[in-house]
Design an enzyme around this catalytic site. Structure first.
Site, PDB file in Angstrom:
ATOM      1  N   ASP A  13      89.224  51.567  24.625  1.00 30.17           N
ATOM      2  CA  ASP A  13      87.904  51.322  24.995  1.00 30.17           C
ATOM      3  C   ASP A  13      87.665  52.324  24.255  1.00 30.17           C
ATOM      4  O   ASP A  13      86.481  53.171  23.845  1.00 30.17           O
ATOM      5  CB  ASP A  13      87.228  51.765  26.396  1.00 30.17           C
ATOM      6  CG  ASP A  13      88.382  50.582  27.509  1.00 30.17           C
ATOM      7  OD1 ASP A  13      87.856  49.792  27.196  1.00 30.17           O
ATOM      8  OD2 ASP A  13      89.001  51.329  28.660  1.00 30.17           O
ATOM      9  N   GLU A 185      79.367  43.764  29.243  1.00 28.28           N
ATOM     10  CA  GLU A 185      79.038  45.407  29.705  1.00 28.28           C
ATOM     11  C   GLU A 185      79.609  46.081  28.187  1.00 28.28           C
ATOM     12  O   GLU A 185      79.262  45.841  27.398  1.00 28.28           O
ATOM     13  CB  GLU A 185      80.731  45.275  30.859  1.00 28.28           C
ATOM     14  CG  GLU A 185      82.138  44.649  29.549  1.00 28.28           C
ATOM     15  CD  GLU A 185      83.021  44.947  30.819  1.00 28.28           C
ATOM     16  OE1 GLU A 185      83.670  45.891  31.469  1.00 28.28           O
ATOM     17  OE2 GLU A 185      84.099  44.107  30.318  1.00 28.28           O
TER      18      GLU A 185
END
Length: 523
Positions: A13, A185
Protein backbone atom coordinates in the site's frame (compact mmCIF):
# COMPACT_ATOMS: atom_id res chain seq x y z
CA UNK A 1 18.49 0.57 -13.61
CA UNK A 2 16.11 0.17 -10.69
CA UNK A 3 15.57 -3.44 -9.63
CA UNK A 4 12.10 -4.42 -8.41
CA UNK A 5 10.79 -4.81 -5.81
CA UNK A 6 12.30 -1.70 -4.25
CA UNK A 7 10.79 -2.48 -0.81
CA UNK A 8 11.10 -6.23 -0.35
CA UNK A 9 9.05 -8.31 2.04
CA UNK A 10 5.80 -7.20 3.67
CA UNK A 11 5.63 -3.53 2.59
CA UNK A 12 2.23 -2.96 0.92
CA UNK A 13 0.00 0.00 0.00
CA UNK A 14 2.82 2.40 -0.82
CA UNK A 15 2.00 6.11 -0.66
CA UNK A 16 4.82 8.22 -2.09
CA UNK A 17 5.74 11.91 -2.06
CA UNK A 18 8.71 14.09 -2.95
CA UNK A 19 9.73 17.01 -0.76
CA UNK A 20 12.64 18.90 -2.29
CA UNK A 21 15.29 16.33 -3.17
CA UNK A 22 13.95 13.67 -0.84
CA UNK A 23 11.48 10.89 -1.60
CA UNK A 24 9.36 9.17 1.02
CA UNK A 25 7.08 6.13 0.96
CA UNK A 26 4.65 5.17 3.71
CA UNK A 27 3.57 1.51 3.93
CA UNK A 28 0.96 -0.44 5.88
CA UNK A 29 1.85 -2.27 9.09
CA UNK A 30 -1.52 -3.85 10.06
CA UNK A 31 -1.32 -5.37 13.60
CA UNK A 32 2.39 -4.64 14.05
CA UNK A 33 3.63 -1.80 16.27
CA UNK A 34 4.88 0.92 15.72
CA UNK A 35 2.39 1.81 13.02
CA UNK A 36 3.33 2.94 9.48
CA UNK A 37 6.90 2.66 8.22
CA UNK A 38 8.44 5.61 6.35
CA UNK A 39 11.05 4.72 3.74
CA UNK A 40 13.51 7.27 2.32
CA UNK A 41 15.38 7.67 -0.98
CA UNK A 42 17.31 10.30 -2.90
CA UNK A 43 17.26 8.56 -6.28
CA UNK A 44 14.18 6.23 -6.36
CA UNK A 45 16.55 3.25 -6.70
CA UNK A 46 18.09 2.99 -3.22
CA UNK A 47 15.75 2.95 -0.23
CA UNK A 48 16.10 2.63 3.53
CA UNK A 49 13.53 2.35 6.33
CA UNK A 50 13.84 5.73 8.04
CA UNK A 51 11.29 6.04 10.81
CA UNK A 52 7.83 5.05 12.04
CA UNK A 53 4.91 7.41 12.54
CA UNK A 54 2.58 5.95 15.17
CA UNK A 55 4.78 5.22 18.16
CA UNK A 56 2.45 5.84 21.10
CA UNK A 57 -0.69 4.08 22.25
CA UNK A 58 -2.37 7.51 22.39
CA UNK A 59 -1.94 7.54 18.60
CA UNK A 60 -2.69 3.89 17.93
CA UNK A 61 -4.39 1.22 20.04
CA UNK A 62 -4.05 -2.21 18.42
CA UNK A 63 -4.93 -4.38 21.43
CA UNK A 64 -7.56 -6.88 20.34
CA UNK A 65 -7.54 -5.99 16.65
CA UNK A 66 -7.86 -9.07 14.41
CA UNK A 67 -4.95 -10.44 12.44
CA UNK A 68 -4.64 -8.45 9.21
CA UNK A 69 -6.64 -5.69 10.90
CA UNK A 70 -5.06 -2.54 12.31
CA UNK A 71 -3.32 -0.15 9.92
CA UNK A 72 -4.66 -0.30 6.35
CA UNK A 73 -3.28 1.78 3.46
CA UNK A 74 -1.82 4.94 5.02
CA UNK A 75 -1.52 7.97 2.74
CA UNK A 76 1.27 10.51 2.97
CA UNK A 77 1.06 14.12 1.78
CA UNK A 78 2.84 17.44 2.28
CA UNK A 79 1.63 21.02 2.17
CA UNK A 80 3.19 24.33 3.16
CA UNK A 81 5.78 22.97 5.59
CA UNK A 82 3.58 20.28 7.17
CA UNK A 83 3.54 16.52 6.62
CA UNK A 84 0.17 14.77 6.78
CA UNK A 85 -0.38 11.06 7.33
CA UNK A 86 -3.86 9.56 7.03
CA UNK A 87 -4.38 6.08 8.43
CA UNK A 88 -7.17 3.60 9.05
CA UNK A 89 -7.34 1.39 12.14
CA UNK A 90 -9.48 -1.65 11.30
CA UNK A 91 -10.71 -3.03 14.63
CA UNK A 92 -13.14 -5.60 13.19
CA UNK A 93 -13.49 -7.43 9.87
CA UNK A 94 -15.96 -10.25 10.51
CA UNK A 95 -18.91 -11.02 8.30
CA UNK A 96 -20.19 -8.23 6.06
CA UNK A 97 -19.00 -5.40 8.28
CA UNK A 98 -15.83 -3.35 8.46
CA UNK A 99 -15.43 -1.73 11.86
CA UNK A 100 -12.81 0.94 11.24
CA UNK A 101 -11.72 4.42 12.23
CA UNK A 102 -9.97 6.99 10.02
CA UNK A 103 -7.51 9.55 11.36
CA UNK A 104 -4.93 12.10 10.29
CA UNK A 105 -1.70 13.07 12.07
CA UNK A 106 0.69 15.91 11.21
CA UNK A 107 4.36 16.75 11.74
CA UNK A 108 6.81 19.56 10.90
CA UNK A 109 9.39 16.97 9.82
CA UNK A 110 9.07 13.51 8.29
CA UNK A 111 10.81 12.19 11.41
CA UNK A 112 8.31 13.91 13.69
CA UNK A 113 7.24 14.66 16.22
CA UNK A 114 3.90 13.40 14.91
CA UNK A 115 0.76 14.83 16.49
CA UNK A 116 -2.04 13.13 18.31
CA UNK A 117 -4.58 11.76 15.80
CA UNK A 118 -7.55 13.76 14.55
CA UNK A 119 -10.65 11.63 13.99
CA UNK A 120 -12.11 11.93 10.49
CA UNK A 121 -14.77 9.32 9.64
CA UNK A 122 -15.56 5.60 9.50
CA UNK A 123 -17.45 5.24 6.21
CA UNK A 124 -14.73 3.29 4.42
CA UNK A 125 -11.00 2.72 4.26
CA UNK A 126 -8.09 3.94 2.10
CA UNK A 127 -8.57 7.66 2.69
CA UNK A 128 -6.38 10.31 1.07
CA UNK A 129 -6.06 14.02 1.90
CA UNK A 130 -5.71 16.22 -1.20
CA UNK A 131 -4.34 19.77 -0.89
CA UNK A 132 -5.72 21.97 -3.66
CA UNK A 133 -3.93 25.00 -5.13
CA UNK A 134 -6.38 27.41 -3.48
CA UNK A 135 -5.55 26.09 -0.01
CA UNK A 136 -8.68 23.98 0.45
CA UNK A 137 -8.31 20.35 1.46
CA UNK A 138 -10.47 17.37 0.56
CA UNK A 139 -10.66 13.87 1.96
CA UNK A 140 -11.28 11.01 -0.46
CA UNK A 141 -12.07 7.44 0.61
CA UNK A 142 -13.81 4.36 -0.67
CA UNK A 143 -17.29 3.80 0.75
CA UNK A 144 -18.20 0.42 2.25
CA UNK A 145 -21.79 -0.84 1.82
CA UNK A 146 -22.57 -3.99 3.80
CA UNK A 147 -26.20 -4.36 2.58
CA UNK A 148 -27.31 -7.51 0.78
CA UNK A 149 -27.44 -7.06 -2.98
CA UNK A 150 -25.31 -3.93 -2.90
CA UNK A 151 -21.79 -3.39 -4.20
CA UNK A 152 -19.66 -3.60 -1.06
CA UNK A 153 -17.12 -1.30 -2.70
CA UNK A 154 -19.68 1.44 -3.24
CA UNK A 155 -17.53 4.05 -4.95
CA UNK A 156 -15.19 6.90 -4.02
CA UNK A 157 -16.59 9.68 -1.86
CA UNK A 158 -15.12 13.06 -0.91
CA UNK A 159 -15.69 15.71 1.73
CA UNK A 160 -13.91 18.94 2.54
CA UNK A 161 -11.52 19.03 5.50
CA UNK A 162 -11.12 22.21 7.56
CA UNK A 163 -7.65 22.24 9.18
CA UNK A 164 -8.54 25.14 11.48
CA UNK A 165 -11.55 23.25 12.85
CA UNK A 166 -9.74 19.92 12.52
CA UNK A 167 -12.80 18.21 11.13
CA UNK A 168 -14.68 17.34 7.95
CA UNK A 169 -17.22 19.92 6.82
CA UNK A 170 -19.90 20.25 4.16
CA UNK A 171 -21.66 17.55 2.16
CA UNK A 172 -20.33 14.10 1.32
CA UNK A 173 -20.29 13.57 -2.44
CA UNK A 174 -19.93 10.39 -4.49
CA UNK A 175 -17.39 11.29 -7.18
CA UNK A 176 -16.60 7.98 -8.90
CA UNK A 177 -17.78 4.38 -8.98
CA UNK A 178 -14.85 2.85 -10.81
CA UNK A 179 -15.03 0.44 -13.72
CA UNK A 180 -16.35 -3.04 -14.44
CA UNK A 181 -13.12 -4.41 -12.91
CA UNK A 182 -14.77 -3.68 -9.56
CA UNK A 183 -13.43 -3.49 -5.98
CA UNK A 184 -12.59 0.19 -6.44
CA UNK A 185 -10.46 1.48 -3.55
CA UNK A 186 -7.17 3.24 -2.74
CA UNK A 187 -7.98 6.72 -4.13
CA UNK A 188 -5.12 9.17 -4.65
CA UNK A 189 -5.62 12.58 -6.28
CA UNK A 190 -3.20 14.72 -8.31
CA UNK A 191 -3.54 17.99 -10.21
CA UNK A 192 -1.83 18.43 -13.60
CA UNK A 193 -2.47 20.61 -16.69
CA UNK A 194 -5.92 21.68 -15.59
CA UNK A 195 -7.11 18.19 -14.67
CA UNK A 196 -7.69 16.47 -11.37
CA UNK A 197 -6.50 12.89 -11.73
CA UNK A 198 -7.97 10.16 -9.53
CA UNK A 199 -5.78 7.05 -9.33
CA UNK A 200 -7.56 4.04 -7.84
CA UNK A 201 -6.85 0.39 -7.11
CA UNK A 202 -9.27 -2.13 -8.57
CA UNK A 203 -9.81 -5.87 -8.80
CA UNK A 204 -9.00 -6.65 -5.16
CA UNK A 205 -5.52 -6.97 -3.74
CA UNK A 206 -5.01 -10.50 -5.10
CA UNK A 207 -4.15 -11.78 -8.57
CA UNK A 208 -6.80 -9.58 -10.27
CA UNK A 209 -5.32 -6.37 -8.86
CA UNK A 210 -5.06 -3.33 -11.14
CA UNK A 211 -4.37 0.41 -11.22
CA UNK A 212 -6.90 2.63 -13.02
CA UNK A 213 -6.86 6.37 -13.75
CA UNK A 214 -9.80 8.77 -13.97
CA UNK A 215 -9.86 12.54 -14.48
CA UNK A 216 -12.04 15.61 -14.11
CA UNK A 217 -11.85 19.36 -14.62
CA UNK A 218 -13.33 19.79 -11.13
CA UNK A 219 -12.09 18.30 -7.88
CA UNK A 220 -15.58 17.00 -7.07
CA UNK A 221 -16.10 15.36 -10.46
CA UNK A 222 -17.61 13.95 -12.49
CA UNK A 223 -14.54 11.81 -13.20
CA UNK A 224 -14.19 10.15 -16.59
CA UNK A 225 -12.42 6.81 -16.92
CA UNK A 226 -9.24 6.34 -18.93
CA UNK A 227 -10.56 4.81 -22.19
CA UNK A 228 -7.72 2.27 -22.17
CA UNK A 229 -8.05 1.26 -18.50
CA UNK A 230 -6.39 -0.18 -16.53
CA UNK A 231 -2.93 1.40 -16.56
CA UNK A 232 -1.37 -1.73 -15.10
CA UNK A 233 -2.34 -5.27 -14.13
CA UNK A 234 -0.93 -8.80 -14.19
CA UNK A 235 -4.38 -10.39 -14.39
CA UNK A 236 -4.30 -13.23 -16.90
CA UNK A 237 -0.51 -13.55 -16.71
CA UNK A 238 0.08 -16.11 -13.92
CA UNK A 239 3.73 -16.64 -14.87
CA UNK A 240 4.68 -12.98 -14.52
CA UNK A 241 7.26 -12.53 -11.71
CA UNK A 242 5.43 -9.53 -10.17
CA UNK A 243 1.88 -10.66 -9.40
CA UNK A 244 -0.91 -8.60 -7.77
CA UNK A 245 0.26 -5.40 -9.50
CA UNK A 246 -1.96 -2.47 -8.50
CA UNK A 247 -2.68 0.18 -5.85
CA UNK A 248 -0.44 2.86 -7.32
CA UNK A 249 0.93 6.17 -6.08
CA UNK A 250 2.55 8.77 -8.38
CA UNK A 251 5.79 10.73 -7.99
CA UNK A 252 7.21 13.50 -10.18
CA UNK A 253 10.97 14.04 -9.97
CA UNK A 254 12.73 17.40 -9.84
CA UNK A 255 13.33 16.97 -13.59
CA UNK A 256 9.73 16.32 -14.56
CA UNK A 257 10.04 12.52 -14.83
CA UNK A 258 7.06 10.47 -13.61
CA UNK A 259 7.05 7.20 -11.70
CA UNK A 260 4.42 5.05 -10.03
CA UNK A 261 5.06 2.91 -6.96
CA UNK A 262 2.69 0.00 -6.54
CA UNK A 263 1.90 -3.28 -4.81
CA UNK A 264 3.42 -6.45 -6.20
CA UNK A 265 3.96 -9.99 -4.98
CA UNK A 266 6.55 -12.66 -5.77
CA UNK A 267 5.22 -16.20 -5.58
CA UNK A 268 6.85 -19.46 -4.60
CA UNK A 269 8.05 -21.44 -7.64
CA UNK A 270 6.07 -24.55 -6.64
CA UNK A 271 2.95 -23.46 -8.54
CA UNK A 272 0.95 -22.88 -5.36
CA UNK A 273 0.46 -19.17 -6.00
CA UNK A 274 1.53 -18.49 -2.41
CA UNK A 275 3.56 -15.42 -1.42
CA UNK A 276 5.10 -15.79 2.05
CA UNK A 277 7.05 -12.55 1.58
CA UNK A 278 3.71 -10.74 1.46
CA UNK A 279 2.79 -7.81 -0.74
CA UNK A 280 5.86 -5.77 -1.64
CA UNK A 281 6.47 -2.39 -3.31
CA UNK A 282 7.76 -1.96 -6.86
CA UNK A 283 8.20 1.11 -9.07
CA UNK A 284 7.48 1.79 -12.76
CA UNK A 285 8.55 4.59 -15.08
CA UNK A 286 5.52 6.40 -16.51
CA UNK A 287 4.79 8.63 -19.51
CA UNK A 288 1.94 11.01 -20.29
CA UNK A 289 0.21 10.74 -23.65
CA UNK A 290 -0.57 13.76 -25.82
CA UNK A 291 -4.22 13.57 -24.80
CA UNK A 292 -3.36 13.57 -21.09
CA UNK A 293 -3.46 9.94 -19.95
CA UNK A 294 -0.79 7.99 -18.13
CA UNK A 295 0.97 4.90 -19.52
CA UNK A 296 3.78 2.57 -18.52
CA UNK A 297 6.94 3.76 -20.27
CA UNK A 298 7.69 0.14 -21.15
CA UNK A 299 4.40 -0.17 -23.04
CA UNK A 300 1.48 -2.48 -22.35
CA UNK A 301 0.05 -3.09 -18.90
CA UNK A 302 2.62 -5.43 -17.32
CA UNK A 303 5.05 -4.12 -14.68
CA UNK A 304 8.78 -4.43 -15.34
CA UNK A 305 11.38 -6.14 -13.15
CA UNK A 306 14.00 -3.56 -14.20
CA UNK A 307 13.14 0.08 -14.78
CA UNK A 308 15.24 2.96 -16.06
CA UNK A 309 16.30 5.18 -13.16
CA UNK A 310 15.60 8.92 -13.23
CA UNK A 311 18.23 11.51 -14.13
CA UNK A 312 19.38 11.90 -10.53
CA UNK A 313 22.73 11.20 -8.83
CA UNK A 314 22.81 7.71 -7.36
CA UNK A 315 22.61 7.78 -3.57
CA UNK A 316 23.20 4.35 -2.05
CA UNK A 317 22.93 3.89 1.71
CA UNK A 318 25.40 2.03 3.89
CA UNK A 319 24.76 -1.69 4.02
CA UNK A 320 23.16 -2.69 7.29
CA UNK A 321 24.84 -5.31 9.49
CA UNK A 322 23.38 -8.81 9.45
CA UNK A 323 23.75 -9.20 13.20
CA UNK A 324 21.99 -7.18 15.89
CA UNK A 325 23.85 -7.52 19.21
CA UNK A 326 21.22 -5.54 21.11
CA UNK A 327 23.80 -3.02 22.23
CA UNK A 328 21.52 0.01 21.92
CA UNK A 329 18.84 1.28 24.25
CA UNK A 330 16.02 0.91 21.69
CA UNK A 331 15.20 -1.62 18.99
CA UNK A 332 16.30 -0.56 15.52
CA UNK A 333 13.88 0.43 12.75
CA UNK A 334 13.54 -3.13 11.39
CA UNK A 335 11.95 -4.47 14.57
CA UNK A 336 8.24 -4.52 15.33
CA UNK A 337 6.27 -5.76 18.29
CA UNK A 338 2.84 -7.32 18.10
CA UNK A 339 -0.08 -4.96 18.87
CA UNK A 340 1.56 -3.28 21.86
CA UNK A 341 4.58 -0.96 22.08
CA UNK A 342 7.93 -2.05 23.48
CA UNK A 343 7.74 -0.76 27.03
CA UNK A 344 9.87 -1.67 30.08
CA UNK A 345 7.09 -3.73 31.65
CA UNK A 346 7.91 -6.56 29.25
CA UNK A 347 10.88 -5.58 27.01
CA UNK A 348 14.25 -4.16 27.99
CA UNK A 349 17.62 -3.60 26.33
CA UNK A 350 19.19 -2.15 29.48
CA UNK A 351 18.40 -4.56 32.35
CA UNK A 352 21.17 -6.81 31.06
CA UNK A 353 23.64 -5.00 28.84
CA UNK A 354 24.01 -6.52 25.36
CA UNK A 355 20.86 -8.63 25.66
CA UNK A 356 17.22 -8.29 24.71
CA UNK A 357 15.19 -9.26 27.77
CA UNK A 358 11.56 -10.25 27.22
CA UNK A 359 9.13 -11.03 30.03
CA UNK A 360 6.57 -13.69 29.22
CA UNK A 361 2.95 -12.74 28.69
CA UNK A 362 0.17 -14.30 26.60
CA UNK A 363 0.16 -17.17 24.10
CA UNK A 364 0.91 -17.01 20.38
CA UNK A 365 -2.85 -17.18 19.78
CA UNK A 366 -3.51 -13.99 21.72
CA UNK A 367 -4.85 -10.85 20.02
CA UNK A 368 -3.92 -8.74 23.03
CA UNK A 369 -0.56 -8.76 24.83
CA UNK A 370 2.12 -10.98 23.42
CA UNK A 371 5.80 -10.64 24.21
CA UNK A 372 7.27 -10.80 20.72
CA UNK A 373 9.82 -8.78 18.76
CA UNK A 374 10.16 -9.65 15.07
CA UNK A 375 11.28 -8.38 11.67
CA UNK A 376 10.15 -8.97 8.09
CA UNK A 377 11.42 -11.89 6.04
CA UNK A 378 12.50 -10.27 2.76
CA UNK A 379 14.05 -13.08 0.73
CA UNK A 380 13.04 -16.61 -0.30
CA UNK A 381 16.55 -17.74 0.66
CA UNK A 382 17.70 -16.46 4.04
CA UNK A 383 18.60 -17.49 7.55
CA UNK A 384 17.79 -16.21 11.04
CA UNK A 385 19.68 -17.10 14.18
CA UNK A 386 19.57 -16.27 17.88
CA UNK A 387 20.85 -17.44 21.25
CA UNK A 388 18.60 -17.58 24.29
CA UNK A 389 19.03 -18.08 28.03
CA UNK A 390 15.82 -19.20 29.71
CA UNK A 391 15.10 -21.28 32.81
CA UNK A 392 11.46 -22.42 32.82
CA UNK A 393 10.07 -24.40 35.73
CA UNK A 394 6.63 -25.13 34.30
CA UNK A 395 4.96 -26.20 31.03
CA UNK A 396 3.25 -22.79 30.87
CA UNK A 397 6.60 -21.05 30.38
CA UNK A 398 8.13 -20.97 26.87
CA UNK A 399 10.70 -18.94 24.90
CA UNK A 400 12.47 -19.18 21.57
CA UNK A 401 12.61 -18.47 17.85
CA UNK A 402 9.34 -17.90 16.00
CA UNK A 403 8.39 -17.69 12.32
CA UNK A 404 5.08 -15.91 12.45
CA UNK A 405 2.40 -15.10 9.92
CA UNK A 406 -0.47 -14.59 12.36
CA UNK A 407 -2.12 -16.07 15.43
CA UNK A 408 -3.36 -19.05 13.39
CA UNK A 409 -0.26 -19.91 11.32
CA UNK A 410 3.27 -20.01 12.72
CA UNK A 411 6.29 -22.18 13.48
CA UNK A 412 7.96 -22.04 16.89
CA UNK A 413 11.23 -23.56 18.15
CA UNK A 414 10.93 -23.11 21.88
CA UNK A 415 12.35 -24.04 25.26
CA UNK A 416 9.94 -25.21 27.93
CA UNK A 417 9.70 -27.58 30.90
CA UNK A 418 7.46 -30.46 31.85
CA UNK A 419 7.27 -33.12 34.53
CA UNK A 420 8.68 -35.95 32.38
CA UNK A 421 11.21 -34.24 30.09
CA UNK A 422 12.34 -31.46 32.37
CA UNK A 423 13.89 -28.62 30.36
CA UNK A 424 13.50 -29.42 26.68
CA UNK A 425 13.56 -27.93 23.21
CA UNK A 426 10.50 -28.57 21.03
CA UNK A 427 9.41 -27.66 17.53
CA UNK A 428 5.82 -26.47 17.41
CA UNK A 429 3.51 -25.81 14.46
CA UNK A 430 0.19 -24.04 14.26
CA UNK A 431 -1.66 -24.75 10.99
CA UNK A 432 -4.91 -22.78 10.71
CA UNK A 433 -5.14 -22.74 14.49
CA UNK A 434 -4.43 -26.47 14.96
CA UNK A 435 -1.40 -26.81 17.19
CA UNK A 436 1.02 -29.76 17.20
CA UNK A 437 4.40 -30.60 18.71
CA UNK A 438 6.58 -32.21 16.03
CA UNK A 439 9.61 -33.26 18.08
CA UNK A 440 11.52 -32.51 21.29
CA UNK A 441 15.12 -32.69 22.55
CA UNK A 442 16.42 -32.93 26.12
CA UNK A 443 18.38 -29.77 27.08
CA UNK A 444 18.56 -30.20 30.86
CA UNK A 445 21.57 -28.40 32.28
CA UNK A 446 22.10 -26.27 29.17
CA UNK A 447 22.27 -22.59 29.96
CA UNK A 448 22.65 -21.15 26.44
CA UNK A 449 20.79 -22.59 23.46
CA UNK A 450 21.40 -21.41 19.91
CA UNK A 451 18.53 -21.55 17.41
CA UNK A 452 18.38 -21.17 13.65
CA UNK A 453 15.80 -21.24 10.86
CA UNK A 454 16.85 -21.49 7.22
CA UNK A 455 14.51 -20.54 4.37
CA UNK A 456 15.11 -22.22 1.00
CA UNK A 457 12.26 -21.26 -1.32
CA UNK A 458 9.28 -23.45 -0.35
CA UNK A 459 11.08 -25.16 2.56
CA UNK A 460 12.17 -23.96 5.98
CA UNK A 461 14.41 -25.97 8.31
CA UNK A 462 15.09 -25.50 12.03
CA UNK A 463 18.31 -26.38 13.81
CA UNK A 464 19.89 -25.88 17.21
CA UNK A 465 23.31 -25.84 18.84
CA UNK A 466 24.58 -25.96 22.39
CA UNK A 467 27.90 -24.23 21.59
CA UNK A 468 27.14 -22.05 18.56
CA UNK A 469 29.21 -24.13 16.14
CA UNK A 470 27.95 -27.73 16.14
CA UNK A 471 24.46 -27.50 14.65
CA UNK A 472 21.86 -30.28 14.60
CA UNK A 473 18.63 -30.31 12.65
CA UNK A 474 15.40 -30.62 14.59
CA UNK A 475 12.17 -31.79 13.03
CA UNK A 476 11.27 -32.22 9.36
CA UNK A 477 11.45 -29.73 6.51
CA UNK A 478 8.43 -27.45 6.83
CA UNK A 479 6.38 -25.68 4.18
CA UNK A 480 7.11 -21.97 3.77
CA UNK A 481 3.68 -21.49 2.21
CA UNK A 482 2.06 -21.76 5.63
CA UNK A 483 3.42 -18.24 6.23
CA UNK A 484 1.61 -16.77 3.18
CA UNK A 485 -1.45 -14.54 2.73
CA UNK A 486 -3.39 -17.03 0.63
CA UNK A 487 -2.58 -20.20 2.58
CA UNK A 488 -5.66 -22.46 2.47
CA UNK A 489 -7.62 -19.61 0.87
CA UNK A 490 -7.63 -17.36 3.90
CA UNK A 491 -8.10 -13.63 3.24
CA UNK A 492 -5.13 -11.99 4.93
CA UNK A 493 -2.74 -9.21 4.04
CA UNK A 494 0.59 -9.28 5.88
CA UNK A 495 3.67 -11.52 5.39
CA UNK A 496 6.20 -13.71 7.14
CA UNK A 497 8.04 -12.36 10.19
CA UNK A 498 10.96 -13.92 12.05
CA UNK A 499 11.65 -13.06 15.65
CA UNK A 500 11.87 -13.98 19.30
CA UNK A 501 9.14 -14.38 21.90
CA UNK A 502 8.35 -15.49 25.44
CA UNK A 503 5.16 -16.78 27.05
CA UNK A 504 4.34 -17.21 30.71
CA UNK A 505 0.78 -18.45 31.00
CA UNK A 506 1.15 -18.60 34.79
CA UNK A 507 1.19 -14.81 34.82
CA UNK A 508 4.52 -14.55 36.64
CA UNK A 509 6.32 -12.82 33.70
CA UNK A 510 9.37 -15.10 33.71
CA UNK A 511 12.00 -13.52 31.46
CA UNK A 512 14.26 -14.83 28.71
CA UNK A 513 17.48 -13.14 27.55
CA UNK A 514 18.39 -13.11 23.84
CA UNK A 515 22.08 -12.42 23.13
CA UNK A 516 21.77 -11.46 19.45
CA UNK A 517 19.66 -11.87 16.34
CA UNK A 518 21.05 -12.45 12.85
CA UNK A 519 19.19 -12.01 9.57
CA UNK A 520 21.27 -13.16 6.58
CA UNK A 521 20.21 -13.42 2.93
CA UNK A 522 21.70 -15.81 0.34
CA UNK A 523 22.07 -15.25 -3.39
Amino acid sequence: MIHNPILRGFNPDASAIRVGDDYYIATSTFEWFPGVTIHHSKDLANWRPLTRVLTRTSQLDLVGVPSSGGIWAPSLSYDNGTYYLCFTNVVGRKGVYKDLHNYVVTAPSIEGPWSEPIYLNASGFDHFLFHDADGRKYLFNMQWDFRKGKNRFAGIIMQEYDPSEQKLIGPVKLVAQGTDIGVTEGPMVYRKDGYYYLLVAEGGTGINHAATLLRSRSVDGPYEVDPEYPIMTTKGHPAHPLQKAGHGSLIETQNGEWYMVHICSRQLPDGSGLSPLGRETAIQRMEWTEDGWLRLASGGRLPELQVAAPSLPMHPFAQEPERDDFDGTELNVHWHTLRTPADPSWLSLTERSGYLRLRGRESLYSLHRQSMAARRVQSFRCEVETCVEFEPSNFNQMAGLVLYYDDQDHYYLRISHDEELGKHLALMISDQGQSDQLTSVDVNGCQRIYMKATFDMDKVRFSYSLDGSDWKGIGPDLYTGLLADEYKNKLSFTGAFAGVCVQDLNGTKLHADFDYFTYREFN
